[in-house]
Design a protein around this motif. Sequence first.
Motif, PDB file in Angstrom:
ATOM      1  N   GLN A  92     -20.880  17.266  -5.280  1.00 55.98           N
ATOM      2  CA  GLN A  92     -19.621  17.720  -4.697  1.00 55.98           C
ATOM      3  C   GLN A  92     -19.245  16.935  -3.440  1.00 55.98           C
ATOM      4  OE1 GLN A  92     -19.262  20.127  -1.556  1.00 55.98           O
ATOM      5  NE2 GLN A  92     -21.017  18.811  -1.199  1.00 55.98           N
TER       6      GLN A  92
ATOM      7  N   ARG B 112      -9.701  19.712  -2.487  1.00 60.52           N
ATOM      8  CA  ARG B 112     -11.109  19.663  -2.842  1.00 60.52           C
ATOM      9  C   ARG B 112     -11.925  19.681  -1.555  1.00 60.52           C
ATOM     10  NH1 ARG B 112      -9.066  20.955  -6.597  1.00 60.52           N
ATOM     11  NH2 ARG B 112      -8.927  20.069  -8.684  1.00 60.52           N
TER      12      ARG B 112
ATOM     13  N   ALA C  52      -6.977  28.781   0.491  1.00 60.43           N
ATOM     14  CA  ALA C  52      -7.191  29.522  -0.762  1.00 60.43           C
ATOM     15  C   ALA C  52      -5.980  30.370  -1.138  1.00 60.43           C
ATOM     16  CB  ALA C  52      -8.429  30.398  -0.640  1.00 60.43           C
TER      17      ALA C  52
ATOM     18  N   HIS D  80      -8.409  16.021   0.241  1.00 60.21           N
ATOM     19  CA  HIS D  80      -9.867  16.115   0.271  1.00 60.21           C
ATOM     20  C   HIS D  80     -10.283  16.464   1.701  1.00 60.21           C
ATOM     21  CE1 HIS D  80     -10.675  14.438  -3.777  1.00 60.21           C
ATOM     22  NE2 HIS D  80      -9.507  13.851  -3.576  1.00 60.21           N
TER      23      HIS D  80
ATOM     24  N   ALA E 275      -2.693  15.038  -3.226  1.00 63.07           N
ATOM     25  CA  ALA E 275      -4.026  15.626  -3.334  1.00 63.07           C
ATOM     26  C   ALA E 275      -4.651  15.583  -1.952  1.00 63.07           C
ATOM     27  CB  ALA E 275      -4.883  14.866  -4.335  1.00 63.07           C
TER      28      ALA E 275
ATOM     29  N   PHE F 141      -0.827  25.563  -2.805  1.00 67.64           N
ATOM     30  CA  PHE F 141      -1.357  24.235  -3.154  1.00 67.64           C
ATOM     31  C   PHE F 141      -2.884  24.229  -3.223  1.00 67.64           C
ATOM     32  CE2 PHE F 141      -0.493  24.355   1.422  1.00 67.64           C
ATOM     33  CZ  PHE F 141      -1.709  23.977   1.977  1.00 67.64           C
ATOM     34  N   ALA F 142      -3.486  25.388  -3.327  1.00 66.89           N
ATOM     35  CA  ALA F 142      -4.954  25.488  -3.308  1.00 66.89           C
ATOM     36  C   ALA F 142      -5.609  24.606  -4.362  1.00 66.89           C
ATOM     37  CB  ALA F 142      -5.385  26.936  -3.493  1.00 66.89           C
ATOM     38  N   GLU F 143      -4.988  24.501  -5.526  1.00 65.10           N
ATOM     39  CA  GLU F 143      -5.606  23.724  -6.602  1.00 65.10           C
ATOM     40  C   GLU F 143      -5.568  22.218  -6.326  1.00 65.10           C
ATOM     41  OE1 GLU F 143      -1.280  23.644  -7.350  1.00 65.10           O
ATOM     42  OE2 GLU F 143      -2.718  25.224  -6.792  1.00 65.10           O
ATOM     43  N   ARG F 144      -4.806  21.789  -5.341  1.00 66.08           N
ATOM     44  CA  ARG F 144      -4.737  20.372  -4.986  1.00 66.08           C
ATOM     45  C   ARG F 144      -5.794  19.970  -3.956  1.00 66.08           C
ATOM     46  NH1 ARG F 144       0.786  18.116  -5.760  1.00 66.08           N
ATOM     47  NH2 ARG F 144       2.075  19.699  -6.771  1.00 66.08           N
TER      48      ARG F 144
END
Length: 326
Positions: free
Chosen positions: A180, A170, A161, A145, A143, A165-168
Amino acid sequence: MSSHPLSLIVEVTGKRQEAEDIVTFELADPHGRPLPAFGAGAHIDVRVSSPGQDDLIRQYSLCNHPEERDRYLIGVLRDPASRGGSEAMHEAIQEGDLLQISAPKNHFPLKPAGRTLLLAGGIGVTPILCMAERLAHTGADFAMHYCTRSPERTAFRERIAASGFAERVRFHFDDGAPEQKLDLQRLLATPEPDTRIYVCGPGGFIDAVLSTAKANGWPAERLHTEYFAGAVTDTSDDDSFEVRIASSGARYTVPADKTVHQVLAENGVDIMVSCEQGVCGTCLTRVLEGEPDHRDLFLEEHEHAANDQFTPCCSRAKSPVLVLDL
């Protein structure tokens, strides 16, 4: 400045504004030959020249996919406190220019882990993004950040984007909604077995991550860092001391207002230096006798405790004399 093994000539084949005050440079061999291979977390030294100034050597992390051999990609933040390097890169270096660089070096390598947690602050995203590319390519569990001041100052948003691996990833913005923002205490509340943390960014960001992780019981050997700037040190109590060269027996006094490197250079003793802030490790020198006053961010705690090497670009002495293996 001392000589430096900048053995490669590359052409600037692309220059792009990635975000506010951040530009990327694409570098390639002028004759189309493959560049030396590199691993995730690697950096290159770049000789930066600008009219009317001495050449500077600066380190920039490689942020393209580590299996690419046809190019290197580096990201450069225009630093308002720049000592000339970032300003010259932004203003003086253009597409078509030739640059002198070193082969890739890696003081921040990825190590095997069941899971990897990547934390990037600002321009510290460059080696972290390369790591994300590598981990995604190998199907590893990770993940990421990514913390910045605002969306406008967030480099590589489009690239992330569009990645697999965009969904990993944040994003956390200083000027965003409170919910956020990165909650380090929550993220690092419990040490996860077989998880390694990699963090790169401003010193304050790195220190916050490390202090939170250590307070929550994360083992130091699973925390990996790379600093881009040296520590701010109070020099008001600095005193003079002596360095002795083991091979010749020559002795030199280092006054409070000069570094060991400066004094040695003035006396013809050549040590390769680069960052001059204790970040890159280029000038690392063995200490045979005496106790260094470590002021670098390159060596780890156990290496400081051993007192058998130090960085003469910024570190000093606690003992009256340091005997150097030169």
